[in-house]
Design a protein around this motif. Sequence first.
Motif, PDB file in Angstrom:
ATOM      1  N   ASP A 172       0.299  -1.179  -0.169  1.00  0.00           N
ATOM      2  CA  ASP A 172       0.395   0.057  -0.172  1.00  0.00           C
ATOM      3  C   ASP A 172       0.748   1.117   0.148  1.00  0.00           C
ATOM      4  OD1 ASP A 172      -2.298  -1.216   0.166  1.00  0.00           O
ATOM      5  OD2 ASP A 172      -2.751  -1.805   2.333  1.00  0.00           O
ATOM      6  N   LEU A 173       2.172   1.112   0.972  1.00  0.00           N
ATOM      7  CA  LEU A 173       3.024   2.606   1.214  1.00  0.00           C
ATOM      8  C   LEU A 173       3.205   2.611  -0.371  1.00  0.00           C
ATOM      9  CD1 LEU A 173       4.292   1.782   4.752  1.00  0.00           C
ATOM     10  CD2 LEU A 173       2.611   3.879   3.509  1.00  0.00           C
ATOM     11  N   ILE A 174       3.992   2.004  -1.288  1.00  0.00           N
ATOM     12  CA  ILE A 174       4.767   1.733  -2.766  1.00  0.00           C
ATOM     13  C   ILE A 174       4.007   2.212  -3.168  1.00  0.00           C
ATOM     14  CG2 ILE A 174       5.855   0.554  -4.218  1.00  0.00           C
ATOM     15  CD1 ILE A 174       6.570  -1.771  -2.299  1.00  0.00           C
ATOM     16  N   ALA A 175       2.184   1.799  -2.839  1.00  0.00           N
ATOM     17  CA  ALA A 175       1.490   2.237  -4.253  1.00  0.00           C
ATOM     18  C   ALA A 175       0.983   4.003  -3.836  1.00  0.00           C
ATOM     19  CB  ALA A 175       0.636   1.710  -4.599  1.00  0.00           C
ATOM     20  N   GLY A 176       1.421   4.499  -3.131  1.00  0.00           N
ATOM     21  CA  GLY A 176       1.066   6.180  -1.859  1.00  0.00           C
ATOM     22  C   GLY A 176      -0.392   5.656  -1.391  1.00  0.00           C
ATOM     23  N   ARG A 177      -1.417   4.589  -1.232  1.00  0.00           N
ATOM     24  CA  ARG A 177      -2.016   4.363  -0.461  1.00  0.00           C
ATOM     25  C   ARG A 177      -1.703   4.833   1.300  1.00  0.00           C
ATOM     26  NH1 ARG A 177      -2.748   0.403  -4.578  1.00  0.00           N
ATOM     27  NH2 ARG A 177      -1.886  -1.301  -2.187  1.00  0.00           N
ATOM     28  N   PRO A 178      -2.512   5.322   1.433  1.00  0.00           N
ATOM     29  CA  PRO A 178      -2.445   5.735   3.600  1.00  0.00           C
ATOM     30  C   PRO A 178      -2.835   4.143   3.338  1.00  0.00           C
ATOM     31  CG  PRO A 178      -4.197   6.409   2.297  1.00  0.00           C
ATOM     32  CD  PRO A 178      -3.839   5.831   1.198  1.00  0.00           C
ATOM     33  N   VAL A 179      -1.910   3.681   5.390  1.00  0.00           N
ATOM     34  CA  VAL A 179      -2.807   2.279   5.875  1.00  0.00           C
ATOM     35  C   VAL A 179      -3.139   3.036   6.792  1.00  0.00           C
ATOM     36  CG1 VAL A 179       0.452   0.986   5.366  1.00  0.00           C
ATOM     37  CG2 VAL A 179      -0.487   2.835   7.098  1.00  0.00           C
ATOM     38  N   GLU A 180      -3.823   1.368   7.114  1.00  0.00           N
ATOM     39  CA  GLU A 180      -5.535   2.517   8.110  1.00  0.00           C
ATOM     40  C   GLU A 180      -5.066   2.393   9.231  1.00  0.00           C
ATOM     41  OE1 GLU A 180      -7.811  -1.172   8.185  1.00  0.00           O
ATOM     42  OE2 GLU A 180      -8.421  -1.048   5.495  1.00  0.00           O
ATOM     43  N   THR A 181      -3.695   2.086   9.752  1.00  0.00           N
ATOM     44  CA  THR A 181      -3.962   2.117  11.064  1.00  0.00           C
ATOM     45  C   THR A 181      -1.310   1.833  11.548  1.00  0.00           C
ATOM     46  OG1 THR A 181      -2.954   1.988  13.333  1.00  0.00           O
ATOM     47  CG2 THR A 181      -3.822  -0.129  11.978  1.00  0.00           C
ATOM     48  N   GLU A 182      -0.788   2.782  11.975  1.00  0.00           N
ATOM     49  CA  GLU A 182       0.790   2.358  12.179  1.00  0.00           C
ATOM     50  C   GLU A 182       0.755   1.727  12.817  1.00  0.00           C
ATOM     51  OE1 GLU A 182       2.568   4.400  10.084  1.00  0.00           O
ATOM     52  OE2 GLU A 182       0.928   5.862   9.158  1.00  0.00           O
ATOM     53  N   ARG A 183       0.265   1.267  13.464  1.00  0.00           N
ATOM     54  CA  ARG A 183       0.901   0.455  14.967  1.00  0.00           C
ATOM     55  C   ARG A 183      -0.347  -1.399  14.743  1.00  0.00           C
ATOM     56  NH1 ARG A 183       4.264  -3.041  16.819  1.00  0.00           N
ATOM     57  NH2 ARG A 183       3.911  -3.525  19.039  1.00  0.00           N
ATOM     58  N   VAL A 184      -0.204  -2.325  14.204  1.00  0.00           N
ATOM     59  CA  VAL A 184      -0.749  -3.761  14.191  1.00  0.00           C
ATOM     60  C   VAL A 184      -0.200  -4.655  15.329  1.00  0.00           C
ATOM     61  CG1 VAL A 184      -1.712  -5.338  12.677  1.00  0.00           C
ATOM     62  CG2 VAL A 184      -1.525  -2.866  11.916  1.00  0.00           C
ATOM     63  N   GLU A 185      -0.725  -5.324  15.731  1.00  0.00           N
ATOM     64  CA  GLU A 185      -1.075  -6.314  16.815  1.00  0.00           C
ATOM     65  C   GLU A 185      -1.635  -7.068  17.021  1.00  0.00           C
ATOM     66  OE1 GLU A 185      -0.281  -5.319  20.977  1.00  0.00           O
ATOM     67  OE2 GLU A 185       1.751  -4.748  20.491  1.00  0.00           O
ATOM     68  N   LEU A 186      -2.023  -8.012  16.544  1.00  0.00           N
ATOM     69  CA  LEU A 186      -2.377  -9.389  15.596  1.00  0.00           C
ATOM     70  C   LEU A 186      -1.978 -10.555  17.010  1.00  0.00           C
ATOM     71  CD1 LEU A 186      -0.832 -10.422  12.114  1.00  0.00           C
ATOM     72  CD2 LEU A 186      -2.744  -9.043  12.686  1.00  0.00           C
ATOM     73  N   ALA A 187      -3.014 -11.431  17.536  1.00  0.00           N
ATOM     74  CA  ALA A 187      -3.342 -11.862  18.195  1.00  0.00           C
ATOM     75  C   ALA A 187      -2.746 -13.256  18.842  1.00  0.00           C
ATOM     76  CB  ALA A 187      -5.091 -12.403  19.033  1.00  0.00           C
ATOM     77  N   THR A 188      -2.425 -13.243  19.870  1.00  0.00           N
ATOM     78  CA  THR A 188      -1.774 -14.641  20.410  1.00  0.00           C
ATOM     79  C   THR A 188      -2.993 -15.370  21.062  1.00  0.00           C
ATOM     80  OG1 THR A 188      -1.240 -13.508  22.255  1.00  0.00           O
ATOM     81  CG2 THR A 188       0.856 -14.368  20.177  1.00  0.00           C
ATOM     82  N   GLU A 189      -2.399 -16.664  20.749  1.00  0.00           N
ATOM     83  CA  GLU A 189      -3.408 -17.907  20.710  1.00  0.00           C
ATOM     84  C   GLU A 189      -2.273 -19.022  22.251  1.00  0.00           C
ATOM     85  OE1 GLU A 189      -7.073 -21.108  19.957  1.00  0.00           O
ATOM     86  OE2 GLU A 189      -4.803 -19.564  17.958  1.00  0.00           O
TER      87      GLU A 189
END
Length: 330
Positions: A300-317
């Motif tokens: 997305d950044l390469i294509a010039g599109r903004p990211v939805e959020t700068e910090r992503v944390e995915l869930a552990t299990e």
Amino acid sequence: MRRATLATIAAAAGVSLPTVSKVLNGKDDVGPETRARVRRLLAEYDYVPVGARRASGQLLVDLVFTALDSPWAVEIIRGVVDSGLHVVVSSAAGQRGHSSWAASLVDAKRAGALLVTSQLTAADRRVLAGSRIPVVVIDPVDLPNPDVPSVGATNWAGGLAATEHLIRLGHQRVAVIGGPAGMLCSRARVDGYRAALDRAGLPFDPGLVRHGDFKHEGGFRCATELLRLPDRPTAVFAGNDEQALGVIEAARVAGLSVPNDLSVVGFDDLPVAVWSSPALTTVRQPLTEMGRHAGRMLADLIAGRPVETERVELATELVVRSSTKEPPCT
């Protein structure tokens, strides 16, 4: 319309080709007015560096690890490749700091970069900003800069879940082996461990805390120390799967059985976890999905599109297998 070249930019800016190249590469020996003029023209002409242009229909990006000596890295690579990016995998180990890595990236004219378990220094950011190369950090080693997108996992929650599992089984002498003390993920997992003790009303014993290197050797060394204590732990949260395997080996050398004499929990859920003896109870970290998500953010950044959020944390299990059970009767 023909694609703009460096010569096109140089002619429009009234400067030499080497000057334009210096601006692209983030060199410091160009005046601020000239630098601003060249950058403006690069944007107006939508200049794309040669190395960033499509090769076989894919964007070419760098995937840079601190080191490539762990199966953990393979899971990250799998996810990045799944995202559709064409990657060049490399290791920053042995380089003269990450500024050397950043300079090499700029010289290669990549479209972007994914930096794994590493920290972007101020010098790195200056070099990359001057070249307009987007970067996403995976599993940042410290609190990420708010201007640099990053993808991680819920390490604190994973450490909490691992320790609460052991406490629910009846263990009260639970040790923890973190990774390097300076790493954000290690600190978060140990903090989760401490929170679980606090919730259960169990005292925190600093003598049951060790810091390894996230490798088999570190787990073995730290576990050997812990198992020699007069009042040894009945369970160990090993911080990651590789250290957990080292703990199991240390228990074997000490004449202890896992899980009959010692329960062990890892972190990551690497493919080897299910094949260890006994099969390893661990916290699943979504490594492949972390790589995939970071790859899509970079695209997305390469294509010039903004990211939805700068910090992503995915869930552990928590994944319960055979390396944990109730503590032995005393």
